[in-house]
Design an enzyme around this catalytic site. Structure first.
Site, short mmCIF file in Angstrom:
data_model
loop_
_atom_site.label_atom_id
_atom_site.label_comp_id
_atom_site.label_asym_id
_atom_site.label_seq_id
_atom_site.Cartn_x
_atom_site.Cartn_y
_atom_site.Cartn_z
N ARG A 57 0.83 -1.22 0.00
CA ARG A 57 0.00 0.00 0.00
C ARG A 57 0.86 1.26 0.00
O ARG A 57 0.42 2.33 -0.42
CB ARG A 57 -0.97 -0.03 1.20
CG ARG A 57 -1.90 1.17 1.27
CD ARG A 57 -3.16 0.90 2.09
NE ARG A 57 -2.89 0.24 3.36
CZ ARG A 57 -2.40 0.84 4.45
NH1 ARG A 57 -2.15 2.14 4.43
NH2 ARG A 57 -2.19 0.15 5.55
N TYR A 110 -15.04 16.76 -16.47
CA TYR A 110 -15.49 15.37 -16.55
C TYR A 110 -16.61 15.17 -15.52
O TYR A 110 -16.51 15.66 -14.39
CB TYR A 110 -14.30 14.44 -16.28
CG TYR A 110 -14.71 13.02 -16.02
CD1 TYR A 110 -15.41 12.30 -17.00
CD2 TYR A 110 -14.44 12.39 -14.81
CE1 TYR A 110 -15.82 11.00 -16.76
CE2 TYR A 110 -14.83 11.08 -14.58
CZ TYR A 110 -15.53 10.39 -15.56
OH TYR A 110 -15.93 9.12 -15.32
N ASP A 182 -6.04 18.08 -14.85
CA ASP A 182 -6.31 16.74 -15.38
C ASP A 182 -5.84 16.72 -16.83
O ASP A 182 -6.43 17.38 -17.69
CB ASP A 182 -7.83 16.45 -15.27
CG ASP A 182 -8.18 15.04 -15.72
OD1 ASP A 182 -7.45 14.48 -16.56
OD2 ASP A 182 -9.21 14.51 -15.24
N LYS A 207 -6.95 5.51 -19.65
CA LYS A 207 -7.18 6.00 -21.00
C LYS A 207 -5.89 5.86 -21.84
O LYS A 207 -5.43 4.76 -22.03
CB LYS A 207 -7.67 7.45 -20.93
CG LYS A 207 -8.79 7.67 -19.89
CD LYS A 207 -10.03 6.89 -20.25
CE LYS A 207 -11.27 7.33 -19.51
NZ LYS A 207 -11.54 6.74 -18.23
C1 LIG Z 1 -10.86 13.45 -18.03
C2 LIG Z 1 -11.12 12.30 -17.10
N1 LIG Z 1 -10.61 12.34 -15.85
C3 LIG Z 1 -10.82 11.34 -14.98
C4 LIG Z 1 -11.57 10.23 -15.32
C5 LIG Z 1 -11.79 9.14 -14.30
O1 LIG Z 1 -10.94 8.08 -14.55
P1 LIG Z 1 -11.21 6.57 -14.06
O2 LIG Z 1 -12.41 6.09 -14.81
O3 LIG Z 1 -9.95 5.88 -14.39
O4 LIG Z 1 -11.49 6.63 -12.60
C6 LIG Z 1 -12.10 10.14 -16.61
C7 LIG Z 1 -12.90 8.95 -16.98
O5 LIG Z 1 -13.54 8.92 -18.02
C8 LIG Z 1 -11.88 11.21 -17.51
O6 LIG Z 1 -12.38 11.18 -18.76
#
Ligand SMILES: Cc1ncc(COP(=O)(O)O)c(C=O)c1O
Length: 394
Positions: A57, A110, A182, A207
């Site tokens: 962890r 998001y 992000d 992604k």
């Molecule tokens: C821009 C963005 N940030 C964060 C996330 C969240 O990621 P996760 O699904 O890996 O938790 C997503 C998911 O689609 C996203 O498109």
């Protein structure tokens, strides 16, 4: 290593020394903990993100290889890999904020992140002020004595607005705020927010970084040792850290990230340009098109404009539904950044948490279709789109 191009660095990840040789690829250290000869080394490893490996962890050699690789690509000093993108976002926000703090965030977010901000407000009294993604004056106007953090997305989901990272982070810095970005949609191949003034970069590694739709993961990259330690401590406290197999799959994906991004972007350029000229299409939202409101900002920040775009059909929601049923190669599925082309309807899926007002503020229409473009041959993709558009209202 840091003088090498990203294409070379992702191929030559640091390899652990064994008894006179090194493995070509980073191995999976599938162990929950580690054995020590020296109690002092054991104790030291408990207290810092870059110490001896103690317990899964806290850290693991495969996970740390991923952290070092992404920190290097993003130009940060260290990173903390987590079990998902939301794990990284929540770790950073909860780890850096306290109840009563105030946050400034861009309006177009998001959907999952938007839910987190609403929850922060309701559960912890952390108020959030929303501002446009390219309006530094709005950041300055929103700052209060208790403001701690500015939250941005390099390319927003799904309408692909591009944040003015240098302008927005400069306004945040003047007020002593931490800027968190992000960078999932751009990846470090297209944009490195730390070089443009960000303090922390987060990714859903689910992604583009992993790139094959076979693993969930997230990562937070810090620009300073202090932020790295704070984020790591909170990830350990939350139990949000990544597991070695997921980290290994992500590392494997990263080695082809620059190659894949090239194809994602060129395929997207072709589809977006041709769709924009199609008589059944009302609008295409991709920052590489001069008609997109973010075109000028994006052209300054990125060599290419990403592999996701959205479009609206003249026939509105019924036409969008017909299109999604008619495509054959493009798959109706969540997520993005894998090798397959995926489509979805944001209003009922990724952004279903937004009410009509929220959807309108994010610029998402009832019939908007989001496309995450894969790496198939572009003419096969276009042929699929063209046959699905056949017969739709013009
Ligand atoms: C821009 C963005 N940030 C964060 C996330 C969240 O990621 P996760 O699904 O890996 O938790 C997503 C998911 O689609 C996203 O498109």
């Amino acid at each position: 290593m840091s003088s090498l191009h990203p294409e070379t660095r992702v191929v030559h990840l640091p390899r652990p020394e064994l008894n006179g040789s090194r493995p070509i690829s980073v191995p999976i250290y599938q162990t929950s903990g580690f054995v020590f000869d020296d109690p002092a080394v054991f104790a030291d490893g408990m207290g810092r993100p870059d110490g001896a490996f103690v317990y899964g962890r806290l850290s693991n050699p495969t996970v740390r290889s991923l952290e070092e690789a992404v920190a290097g690509l993003e130009g940060g000093v260290g990173a903390v890999a987590t079990g998902s993108g939301m794990g990284a976002i929540n770790t950073v926000l909860l780890g850096l904020l306290r109840s009563g703090d105030h946050v400034i965030a861009q309006t177009a977010l998001y959907g999952g992140t938007d839910t987190v901000f609403k929850d922060l407000e309701a559960r912890y009294g952390i108020a959030v002020t929303y501002v446009p993604e390219a309006d530094p004056a709005a950041v300055r106007a929103a700052v209060r004595p208790e403001t701690k953090l500015l939250y941005l997305e390099t390319i927003a989901n799904p309408m692909t607005q591009v944040a003015d990272l240098p302008g927005m982070s400069a306004a945040a810095r003047e007020a002593g705020l931490i800027t968190v970005v992000d960078n999932t949609f751009a990846s470090p191949v297209l944009c490195r927010p730390i070089e443009l003034g960000a303090d922390v970069v987060v990714h859903s590694t689910t992604k583009y970084l992993s790139g094959h739709a076979d693993v969930l993961g997230g990562i937070a990259v810090a620009a300073t040792d202090e932020l790295h330690r704070r984020i790591w401590s909170y990830a350990v406290e939350l139990g949000a850290t990544a597991d070695p197999f997921a980290a290994w799959l992500t590392l494997r994906g990263i080695q082809t990230l620059p190659l894949r991004m090239e194809r994602h972007c060129s395929n997207t350029r072709l589809l977006a340009t041709r769709l924009a000229e199609h008589p059944a299409v009302a609008a295409v939202h991709w920052p590489g098109l001069p008609s997109h409101p973010s075109y000028d900002v994006a052209a300054k920040l990125m060599p290419e404009f990403g592999g996701v775009f959205s479009f609206d059909l003249k026939g509105g929601r019924p036409a969008g539904e017909s299109f999604m049923k008619a495509v054959k190669l493009a798959l109706l599925a969540p997520s993005l950044g894998g090798v397959e082309t995926l489509i979805l309807h944001p209003a009922t899926t990724s952004h279903r948490g937004l009410d009509a007002e929220g959807l309108a503020a994010a610029g998402i229409g009832e019939g908007t279709v989001r496309v995450a473009v894969g790496i198939e041959h572009h003419e096969d993709l276009w042929a699929d789109f063209e046959q699905a558009l056949d017969g739709l209202p013009q």
